[in-house]
Design an enzyme around this catalytic site. Structure first.
Site, PDB file in Angstrom:
ATOM      1  N   ARG A 170      43.636  58.303   2.617  1.00  0.00           N
ATOM      2  CA  ARG A 170      43.054  56.968   2.397  1.00  0.00           C
ATOM      3  C   ARG A 170      42.107  56.936   1.187  1.00  0.00           C
ATOM      4  NH1 ARG A 170      46.792  57.064   4.814  1.00  0.00           N
ATOM      5  NH2 ARG A 170      47.229  56.342   6.910  1.00  0.00           N
ATOM      6  N   SER A 220      44.769  49.252  11.236  1.00  0.00           N
ATOM      7  CA  SER A 220      43.943  50.356  11.709  1.00  0.00           C
ATOM      8  C   SER A 220      42.524  50.209  11.157  1.00  0.00           C
ATOM      9  CB  SER A 220      44.561  51.684  11.252  1.00  0.00           C
ATOM     10  OG  SER A 220      43.815  52.768  11.722  1.00  0.00           O
ATOM     11  N   GLU A 290      38.355  52.417   7.911  1.00  0.00           N
ATOM     12  CA  GLU A 290      39.498  52.452   6.988  1.00  0.00           C
ATOM     13  C   GLU A 290      39.678  51.078   6.363  1.00  0.00           C
ATOM     14  OE1 GLU A 290      44.283  52.624   7.613  1.00  0.00           O
ATOM     15  OE2 GLU A 290      43.146  54.334   8.373  1.00  0.00           O
TER      16      GLU A 290
END
Length: 297
Positions: A170, A220, A290
């Site tokens: 990420r 998410s 995230e």
């Protein structure tokens, strides 16, 4: 605003545009100035103008892994949704920033090219996917990314090769340097179309069985903490189903927060903070978001 419209009469520019129309959570305040360029050239014009005139600029992709605060965003929002071209060159696919990741994976399937199956259910844009090195089910964008065309924050056009596109979980060079993605080149492999389709069907079924696709959400919410799974920690904290305002920790997957009815961005922010605090107190684990959070309260 008037100066911008006079300078760029050929570009779509809106004032006080509700950003809730462009986020998957259906939340977020207004953009002062909302711009939708139709080409790389128009995008470069706007970015250069904002830099030269010290106007704050924010780029918006598909709004799928994003929370925009209720106070909205000052300055200029550049929405790249009109840059959607996808084309094939030998065993490579070149997709523009506004193209959907799902559409790009489907295009690859149609061309009998394998490598993007993992992305067949990720509801982001190419630009956003490169920015955060999006991934799912064991695959990441960086696995197949060969090159990218970007704009620097001051409007300079750059071609980045694979070796310059450092990525991790990420994370990407693109995010670190605040580059604006214009297009991406993916190196794929020829494969039987039926084999690609079977893999995509398998991943789609897994996604539908585990994720709360029936509600608006930002995907998410938390990164995977080392040695743990965020959803499991949240579930074991007794937070599954917890509600603040119109936002709820999903009953289907505790790693998701869904909008069960008229949630605000503030509801999301408060629930995220509550989850982080509870998990910290119970397990001494920090949950890092995230989802990207931008805008003003």
């Amino acid at each position: 605003m008037n100066n911008l419209q006079k300078q760029f009469p050929h570009i779509s520019i809106k004032l006080n545009e509700p950003l809730s129309k462009y986020t998957y959570t259906k939340t977020g305040g207004n953009a002062d100035i909302f711009v939708m360029p139709k080409s790389i050239e128009e995008t470069q014009e706007i970015v250069s103008y904002c830099y030269q005139n010290t106007i704050p600029l924010t780029v918006l992709g598909n709004g799928s892994n994003l929370i925009i605060k209720d106070g909205g965003i000052r300055g200029v929002i550049v929405h790249l949704d009109l840059l959607q071209t996808i084309e094939r060159k030998n065993t490579q696919i070149i997709a523009m920033s506004g193209a959907k990741l799902i559409d790009t994976a489907k295009f690859a399937l149609g061309e009998s090219l394998s490598g993007l199956e993992f992305a067949c259910g990720i509801p982001g844009s190419i630009g956003g996917a490169l920015h955060m090195n999006a991934g799912a089910y064991g695959g990441e964008i960086s696995d197949v990314l060969e090159a990218a065309t970007v704009l620097t924050p001051y409007g300079e056009l750059k071609k980045l090769k694979r070796s310059e596109l450092k990525a991790a979980y990420r994370f990407s060079t693109i995010a670190e340097k605040n580059y604006i993605v214009l297009d991406a080149t993916f190196s794929l492999e020829l494969e039987d179309k039926n084999i690609i389709q079977a893999k995509m069907d398998e991943l789609t079924a897994a996604r539908e069985s585990k994720q709360p696709l029936e509600y608006p959400s930002c995907g998410s919410v938390f990164k995977r903490p080392p040695g743990h799974f965020a959803g499991k920690l949240i579930q074991d904290s007794g937070l599954q189903g917890h509600i603040i305002g119109g936002a709820q920790v999903s009953l289907k997957h505790a790693g998701f927060i869904v909008n069960i009815g008229n949630a605000t961005a503030t509801d999301y922010m408060n629930l995220i903070a509550h989850v982080q605090q509870t998990v910290r107190e119970k397990f001494d684990v920090e949950l890092e978001t995230e989802v990207k959070i931008i805008g003003e309260d």
